[in-house]
Every structure is written in structure tokens, then in C-alpha cells.
Scaffold this motif. Structure first.
Motif, PDB file in Angstrom:
ATOM      1  N   SER A  69     -10.181  13.710   2.559  1.00  0.00           N
ATOM      2  CA  SER A  69      -8.826  13.368   2.132  1.00  0.00           C
ATOM      3  C   SER A  69      -8.834  12.047   1.352  1.00  0.00           C
ATOM      4  N   THR A  70      -7.689  11.356   1.333  1.00  0.00           N
ATOM      5  CA  THR A  70      -7.570  10.133   0.537  1.00  0.00           C
ATOM      6  C   THR A  70      -8.475   9.040   1.108  1.00  0.00           C
ATOM      7  N   TRP A  71      -8.936   8.167   0.195  1.00  0.00           N
ATOM      8  CA  TRP A  71      -9.942   7.180   0.552  1.00  0.00           C
ATOM      9  C   TRP A  71      -9.670   5.900  -0.220  1.00  0.00           C
ATOM     10  N   SER A  72      -9.664   4.786   0.468  1.00  0.00           N
ATOM     11  CA  SER A  72      -9.353   3.510  -0.177  1.00  0.00           C
ATOM     12  C   SER A  72     -10.444   3.066  -1.143  1.00  0.00           C
ATOM     13  N   PHE A  73     -11.689   3.534  -0.927  1.00  0.00           N
ATOM     14  CA  PHE A  73     -12.823   2.989  -1.668  1.00  0.00           C
ATOM     15  C   PHE A  73     -13.325   3.898  -2.785  1.00  0.00           C
ATOM     16  N   GLY A  74     -12.878   5.134  -2.824  1.00  0.00           N
ATOM     17  CA  GLY A  74     -13.410   6.045  -3.823  1.00  0.00           C
ATOM     18  C   GLY A  74     -12.492   7.209  -4.089  1.00  0.00           C
ATOM     19  N   ARG A  75     -13.043   8.234  -4.737  1.00  0.00           N
ATOM     20  CA  ARG A  75     -12.251   9.386  -5.117  1.00  0.00           C
ATOM     21  C   ARG A  75     -11.893  10.241  -3.912  1.00  0.00           C
ATOM     22  N   LYS A 112     -23.195   3.372  -3.819  1.00  0.00           N
ATOM     23  CA  LYS A 112     -23.019   2.065  -3.177  1.00  0.00           C
ATOM     24  C   LYS A 112     -21.868   1.264  -3.781  1.00  0.00           C
ATOM     25  N   SER A 113     -21.374   1.683  -4.947  1.00  0.00           N
ATOM     26  CA  SER A 113     -20.179   1.043  -5.484  1.00  0.00           C
ATOM     27  C   SER A 113     -18.945   1.367  -4.654  1.00  0.00           C
ATOM     28  N   MET A 114     -19.020   2.460  -3.862  1.00  0.00           N
ATOM     29  CA  MET A 114     -17.906   2.864  -3.005  1.00  0.00           C
ATOM     30  C   MET A 114     -18.221   2.718  -1.526  1.00  0.00           C
ATOM     31  N   TRP A 115     -19.503   2.859  -1.189  1.00  0.00           N
ATOM     32  CA  TRP A 115     -19.891   2.983   0.228  1.00  0.00           C
ATOM     33  C   TRP A 115     -21.292   2.399   0.349  1.00  0.00           C
TER      34      TRP A 115
END
Length: 304
Positions: A69-75, A112-115
Motif C-alpha cells: 500500500s502507500t509508503w512514505s519513502f517510495g512508490r 537504498k534511496s528508499m530503504w
């Protein structure tokens, strides 16, 4: 220089068991585009969905990770369906005629740009006579950090007509209707069959390992899963489908999405450990006359 069309073709893996039983995999996102048994398609793919590394594919079987579902760090729905997977073994034939391929993906600059965790994913896809088995191993390769994740296998199942679909096996499971305002308490299933006569986006929790999806009067898809406790059932219905740009208005009739996974609670994985999950889809053709006869006979059992 390789053009976009040639690049896309090089990202296709084809499993062929013979007798027109095949499976087609798009390595960008590791999406299963097609599964045919004797040339009969089992997977829905929208006729207007782009087949491109720059767009999500509407349909197929998709692996969602590390977030649902929705994610603060990525798509939306994480990045596993964004990245390019690599074939590490196969396609190979087994002694019994089944065919498999192993594909893999691991952490890199984009992920790693998101996680900011180290991981390796190993995904085995096995094509049987009338079954398709998907097995995923999720490894934490970090030296220092534990992490947690969601993992969902989203299967868009091709059907003849949404009005004929029945889902059996979710009785007594707690559920919530995701897009309908409700309080925080979970509701209870009141019937042993889930029928779909309108838009549905329903999340079931702590579901059994075996679920039966009757896709027609004479056809059953048996879903057997391991370490995938949650099931989400989705179909846009006649009204909402008009708001979706990559699906035709009539196509809601021809599929139901069954999402099996760790969707609503994240699972922790310690350093240098792994987690295995799997799902098996089995297509069974039903003899309607025999089923009716058996039920009729059973009705009189004990009387004659």
C-alpha cells in the motif's frame, strides 16, 4: 544501439512444458504475464496495459515487497515490481517434465534511496502440468541491522464472468472493507462463499492455507499457500473501472485479483537469516454431472 522494443524482448523469460502449457515472465518487476494450460490462458492481462519498464502492468502475477500500500519513502506497493531481476538458473526441465527458472534481485543504489537495508531475493517459478508454483526466499544480508517487511503475491485471475465467481475457504475469517468507512473493529464473514456482484476491496486476516476459487461452473482454481496469512480480494466493479486509465470499461467482468501475503503486519528478519514463502495455483476441471449425481446420492444416504 539497442532500442526500447529489443530491450523489452530481452527481459522476457519463457517456460514451455510442452502440449501448449507455458508461462511467460517479464524480468522487469518479475511479473508473470501469462500462464497457459493446453493454450487456455489462466491469467488476466488488460488489453490496454503498457508492456514497458516505465509503467506498472495491469494484470499478471506481481510480487509486492518490502511494503504494501502507500509508503512514505517510495512508490506505492514498494519497489520489487520496479527493479530488473536477473536469471540465476534455468529455465531447466526436471525429470518429471516440469520446468523452472530461478531469478534474483538484491539491494543497490536505487533500493537504498528508499530503504537503506541489504537484502537478496530469490524467486523460483515452476510450471507443472496443471499447476504453477511460486516460491520466494527473502534474505537479510546486512551485517548490522534487522529489518521488517510486507510481502504479497498479487494474482489477477482470468475468469469468464465476474458474476459466476465464488470463493470458498474464507469462512470465519476476520475482514475489513478497505474503501468503506468503518470503525477500527474487524467484521466477521457470515457465509462460506464470497460472491462478487459489485466493487470489492476486502482484506481477510489469518486465512487458511487452502482457498478455492470457482471461476466457472466447471472450473476450480485451488490456491495453496505457505507463510502468507492475509488475503485481499479486489475487483473495481462497473463504476470504479471507468476511473482507471489502463483497463477497458468492460474488463472488470473478466478478472478477480487475489492478493496473498504478509500485508497488514510487518515481519521482522534478523541479520543473516531468511524467510521463505510460497503459493501454488492448481486448475481443476470439474465434471458437473458427476458432482450433481454425487450430491443427489449423498442426500439419500442412510435411507436406502
Amino acid at each position: 544501439m539497442m532500442d526500447a522494443r529489443e530491450s523489452t524482448q530481452n527481459q522476457i523469460v519463457f517456460l514451455d512444458r510442452g502440449d501448449y502449457t507455458t508461462c511467460t515472465i517479464f524480468l522487469h518487476g518479475c511479473t508473470i504475464l501469462s500462464w497457459r494450460i493446453h493454450n487456455e490462458e489462466q491469467i488476466f492481462l488488460s488489453r490496454v496495459s503498457p508492456l514497458s519498464q516505465y509503467h506498472y502492468i495491469r494484470g499478471g502475477i506481481r510480487f509486492i515487497w518490502p511494503h504494501y500500500s502507500t509508503w512514505s519513502f517510495g512508490r506505492f506497493n514498494g519497489f520489487a515490481r520496479d527493479i530488473l531481476w536477473t536469471v540465476i538458473r534455468g529455465p531447466e526441465s526436471l525429470p518429471n517434465g516440469d520446468v523452472f527458472v530461478d531469478v534474483s534481485s538484491s539491494s543497490e543504489y536505487y533500493t537504498k534511496s528508499m530503504w537503506c537495508f541489504d537484502f537478496e531475493l530469490i524467486y523460483r517459478i515452476t510450471l507443472h502440468f496443471n499447476q504453477l508454483t511460486l516460491s520466494v526466499t527473502i534474505k537479510n544480508t546486512s551485517k548490522y541491522f534487522n529489518y521488517d517487511f510486507n510481502a504479497v503475491l498479487q494474482a489477477n485471475i482470468k475468469i469468464n464472468d465476474i458474476k459466476d465467481v465464488k470463493i470458498v475457504g474464507l469462512e470465519n475469517c476476520s475482514y475489513v472493507d478497505i474503501e468503506v468507512p468503518r470503525d477500527s473493529s474487524l467484521l466477521k464473514v457470515t457465509s462460506d462463499e464470497t460472491l462478487i456482484d459489485k466493487h470489492i476491496n476486502r482484506a481477510y486476516q489469518d486465512t487458511p492455507d487452502v482457498i478455492d476459487v470457482y471461476t466457472a461452473s466447471n472450473k476450480l482454481l485451488k490456491i495453496t499457500k505457505h507463510n502468507l496469512p492475509d488475503v485481499n480480494v479486489w475487483n473495481p466493479g462497473q463504476e470504479i473501472v471507468r476511473k482507471i486509465h489502463d483497463i477497458d470499461e468492460d474488463e472488470y467482468k473478466y478478472f478477480v485479483a487475489i492478493e496473498s501475503g504478509l500485508a497488514y503486519k510487518k515481519l521482522p528478519v534478523k541479520t543473516f537469516s531468511d524467510y521463505k514463502l510460497s503459493i501454488n495455483f492448481e486448475v481443476v476441471k470439474l465434471d458437473v454431472e458427476k458432482v450433481q449425481y454425487r450430491n443427489f446420492y449423498d442426500y439419500f444416504e442412510g435411507y436406502c
